[in-house]
Design an enzyme around this catalytic site. Sequence first.
Site, PDB file in Angstrom:
ATOM      1  CG  ASN A   1       2.120  18.754  -5.995  1.00  0.00           C
ATOM      2  OD1 ASN A   1       1.258  17.909  -6.328  1.00  0.00           O
ATOM      3  ND2 ASN A   1       3.116  19.887  -6.605  1.00  0.00           N
TER       4      ASN A   1
ATOM      5  CB  SER B   1       2.602  14.967 -13.673  1.00  0.00           C
ATOM      6  OG  SER B   1       3.123  14.172 -13.819  1.00  0.00           O
TER       7      SER B   1
ATOM      8  CG  PHE C   1       0.925  11.831  -9.210  1.00  0.00           C
ATOM      9  CD1 PHE C   1       1.551  12.537  -9.847  1.00  0.00           C
ATOM     10  CD2 PHE C   1      -1.165  12.468  -9.993  1.00  0.00           C
ATOM     11  CE1 PHE C   1       1.827  13.529  -9.742  1.00  0.00           C
ATOM     12  CE2 PHE C   1      -0.667  13.333 -10.694  1.00  0.00           C
ATOM     13  CZ  PHE C   1       0.625  14.438 -10.662  1.00  0.00           C
TER      14      PHE C   1
END
EC number: 1.3.5.2
Length: 336
Positions: free
Chosen positions: A139, A175, A115
Site C-alpha cells: 500500500n 486516509s 503515514f
Amino acid sequence: MYYPFVRKALFQLDPERAHEFTFQQLRRITGTPLEALVRQKVPTKPVTCMGLTFKNPLGLAAGLDKDGECIDALGAMGFGSLEIGTVTPRPQPGNDKPRLFRLVDAEGLINRMGFNNLGVDNLVENVKKAHFDGILGINIGKNKDTPVENGKDDYLICMEKVYAYAGYIAINISSPNTPGLRTLQYGDALDDLLTAIKNKQNDLQVIHHKYVPVAVKIAPDLCEEELIQVADSLLRHNIDGVIATNTTLDRSLVQGMKNCQQTGGLSGRPLQLKSTEIIRRLSLELKGQLPIIGVGGIDSVIAAREKIAAGATLVQIYSGFIFKGPPLIKEIVTHI
C-alpha cells in the site's frame, strides 16, 4: 485460547506502545523456528481476484505492518494475503503522539498516525528477506510535505520501487490523516492520478515482464454522487480492483464514549455497517466488472459473510484482529 490474557496485558499499555511491544516480539520470531508459536493451520479455500490466486479470502489490512517488518510471522497465522504499508517515498515520523486511541466499549480504534513509516527503500529490503507464500499487497501513499498537486509523483516513485516485489499495489488516496489526500478521490484530480498510474503500470509490465494489478483504496464517507464518479473513473482507467473502505470521520455511533472526540479515522465495529453499505452501492455501480476487497469492522464470520454478500470478493481485517487476535483468522477462514 491464550489471546484474551495477552489482550488484557496489552490493553494496560498505551495503544501505540502495545503495538510497538507486539511487533518487537514478532520481529524476534519472524523467520525463526519460534514462528511456530503463532502458526495456525487453516483450511485452503482458493479465491481468484485481480488475476491472482489467493489461498483463502482473508487478508490483513494495511496499517498494521507499515514497514513490512513481520511478514513471515503474520503470514504464519493463516492470512491468505497481507497488505503492508502505507509506505511513502521518504521516511516520515507521522503526526504527534498520542495518535492512536481505543474505544473499548465500541471495539473501535481512532488513529491519526499520518503515514509514519521508514520509507519505501527500507520496506523493499524487508520484503526481499520474507518468505510468505501468500499474496503480498503493498500500500503506497504520498509524503506529508509533498504538495497535493504533485502527489502523483510520490505514487509513481513508490510504484517503480515496489513493482518487482508486490503481488498487487494498493493506492491509498483515502486516509483522513494526510492533509488534502482525500481530494485525490474526486474529479479531474482522480482522473489525472489514475492516468499516470495506469501508464506507469504499463511501462513497468514491459520492464519486469509481469503484470502487477493495482487497486485503489477509497473512503467510506463518499456521498452517492461521489461514489458513482469514483466507480466510473476506476472502470474508465481499467484499474484492477477497489478496496472499500478506509477509516471514517463519522462519529454518530460512538457519541458519549471515551475518546470519541479524538480527531482521526475511526475503524472497527462502528465502521462495519457503513463500509458494508459502500460495498453494496459500489457493487451495483461496478456490475461485476471490477473486484471489491471489503474491509471495515469485520470482527466475526457473520461480518465477513455480510461483506461478501454485499459484493466483496476478498475481505481484510485490522481492528477486529487487535480485539480478537489470531483466533479470529482461523474462525473466519474456516467458516466463511
